[in-house]
Motif scaffolding. Sequence first.
Motif, mmCIF file in Angstrom:
data_model
loop_
_atom_site.group_PDB
_atom_site.id
_atom_site.type_symbol
_atom_site.label_atom_id
_atom_site.label_comp_id
_atom_site.label_asym_id
_atom_site.label_seq_id
_atom_site.Cartn_x
_atom_site.Cartn_y
_atom_site.Cartn_z
ATOM 1 N N GLU A 183 -0.194 11.139 -9.198
ATOM 2 C CA GLU A 183 -1.481 10.890 -8.548
ATOM 3 C C GLU A 183 -1.385 11.313 -7.096
ATOM 4 O O GLU A 183 -0.573 10.796 -6.346
ATOM 5 N N SER A 184 -2.185 12.256 -6.734
ATOM 6 C CA SER A 184 -2.250 12.597 -5.315
ATOM 7 C C SER A 184 -3.444 11.854 -4.732
ATOM 8 O O SER A 184 -4.538 11.865 -5.290
ATOM 9 N N LEU A 185 -3.199 11.196 -3.642
ATOM 10 C CA LEU A 185 -4.245 10.380 -3.051
ATOM 11 C C LEU A 185 -5.015 11.197 -2.026
ATOM 12 O O LEU A 185 -4.426 11.868 -1.173
ATOM 13 N N PRO A 186 -6.325 11.133 -2.102
ATOM 14 C CA PRO A 186 -7.141 11.883 -1.160
ATOM 15 C C PRO A 186 -7.037 11.296 0.251
ATOM 16 O O PRO A 186 -6.660 10.128 0.420
ATOM 17 N N PRO A 187 -7.374 12.075 1.242
ATOM 18 C CA PRO A 187 -7.319 11.577 2.619
ATOM 19 C C PRO A 187 -8.173 10.324 2.833
ATOM 20 O O PRO A 187 -7.838 9.485 3.668
ATOM 21 N N LEU A 188 -9.253 10.195 2.072
ATOM 22 C CA LEU A 188 -10.104 9.019 2.204
ATOM 23 C C LEU A 188 -9.339 7.740 1.824
ATOM 24 O O LEU A 188 -9.520 6.691 2.444
ATOM 25 N N TRP A 189 -8.452 7.809 0.816
ATOM 26 C CA TRP A 189 -7.648 6.650 0.443
ATOM 27 C C TRP A 189 -6.724 6.269 1.590
ATOM 28 O O TRP A 189 -6.598 5.101 1.926
ATOM 29 N N TRP A 190 -6.068 7.280 2.179
ATOM 30 C CA TRP A 190 -5.164 7.014 3.298
ATOM 31 C C TRP A 190 -5.929 6.429 4.481
ATOM 32 O O TRP A 190 -5.437 5.529 5.157
ATOM 33 N N PHE A 224 0.818 -1.215 0.000
ATOM 34 C CA PHE A 224 0.000 0.000 0.000
ATOM 35 C C PHE A 224 0.852 1.265 0.000
ATOM 36 O O PHE A 224 0.648 2.176 -0.796
ATOM 37 N N MET A 225 1.809 1.311 0.899
ATOM 38 C CA MET A 225 2.597 2.538 1.053
ATOM 39 C C MET A 225 3.492 2.787 -0.167
ATOM 40 O O MET A 225 3.579 3.912 -0.659
ATOM 41 N N ILE A 226 4.127 1.753 -0.674
ATOM 42 C CA ILE A 226 5.007 1.929 -1.831
ATOM 43 C C ILE A 226 4.196 2.251 -3.078
ATOM 44 O O ILE A 226 4.603 3.074 -3.902
ATOM 45 N N THR A 227 3.023 1.652 -3.216
ATOM 46 C CA THR A 227 2.145 1.972 -4.345
ATOM 47 C C THR A 227 1.740 3.433 -4.307
ATOM 48 O O THR A 227 1.724 4.114 -5.347
ATOM 49 N N ALA A 228 1.428 3.945 -3.133
ATOM 50 C CA ALA A 228 1.044 5.353 -3.005
ATOM 51 C C ALA A 228 2.193 6.271 -3.417
ATOM 52 O O ALA A 228 1.997 7.240 -4.161
ATOM 53 N N VAL A 229 3.396 5.968 -2.952
ATOM 54 C CA VAL A 229 4.556 6.809 -3.285
ATOM 55 C C VAL A 229 4.876 6.734 -4.775
ATOM 56 O O VAL A 229 5.119 7.761 -5.426
ATOM 57 N N LEU A 230 4.860 5.532 -5.340
ATOM 58 C CA LEU A 230 5.134 5.389 -6.772
ATOM 59 C C LEU A 230 4.058 6.062 -7.622
ATOM 60 O O LEU A 230 4.363 6.643 -8.672
ATOM 61 N N GLY A 231 2.826 5.967 -7.197
ATOM 62 C CA GLY A 231 1.749 6.644 -7.921
ATOM 63 C C GLY A 231 1.936 8.151 -7.926
ATOM 64 O O GLY A 231 1.680 8.819 -8.933
ATOM 65 N N LEU A 232 2.402 8.692 -6.816
ATOM 66 C CA LEU A 232 2.660 10.131 -6.736
ATOM 67 C C LEU A 232 3.841 10.521 -7.612
ATOM 68 O O LEU A 232 3.766 11.485 -8.378
ATOM 69 N N ILE A 233 4.938 9.743 -7.564
ATOM 70 C CA ILE A 233 6.147 10.091 -8.310
ATOM 71 C C ILE A 233 5.978 9.873 -9.816
ATOM 72 O O ILE A 233 6.298 10.748 -10.623
ATOM 73 N N ILE A 234 5.473 8.716 -10.220
ATOM 74 C CA ILE A 234 5.433 8.361 -11.641
ATOM 75 C C ILE A 234 4.203 8.908 -12.348
ATOM 76 O O ILE A 234 4.294 9.448 -13.450
ATOM 77 N N PHE A 235 3.037 8.796 -11.732
ATOM 78 C CA PHE A 235 1.797 9.169 -12.404
ATOM 79 C C PHE A 235 1.226 10.488 -11.912
ATOM 80 O O PHE A 235 0.138 10.886 -12.326
#
Length: 196
Positions: free
Chosen positions: A113-120, A100-111
Amino acid sequence: MSWARQNQWIVLAVASGACAAFNGVFAKLTTTDLTTSFSQGIARVLHLGSLENIIEYIVRGIFFGLNLLFNGVMWTFFTRALAKGSSTTQVSIINTSSNFMITAVLGLIIFSESLPPLWWAGAALLVVGNVIIGSKDEGSNGPVAEAAPVPSANVDGLGAYEDVPQIDDVPDNALKDEDEDAVEDIMELGVLEEEH
């Protein structure tokens, strides 16, 4: 024994989660428009503007291959973590949390994608749920039942079992006659060939 050696399963579980995250990234890169832009940039740098489509297929093929590679590596790390860990639940918790955590970071860096607080919040609830299930599973391990004692071998190697009772009233050749009758019945069915 060192801490790192005792807890090697943690490193393997985190590595498995990281590989799962990269697996997802390469799967997305296989199909996204970002890969088209990336391929066009490579074609421009290499002065191969006429081969943009071919380069795009090659890049997508490479991303697909990396997707398969990281999937295989992820399963390898995961099964090794399961083998070295003391609990499958703990390994799964570490694996899922790191994924979960690495996917979130990679999504932010590569794509971007900022994840909303609801995702977190959802990811945190999943991790907490896994931890609760893991602690429940660990707490339910009751006392281990003792195994039945194994009979000790006697000097003659036959063990401590009782002798088989013998029947005194049966003539010695009676059992032989029954065996011969059984063999004849089987031969009539064609299962055995006559060896006499």
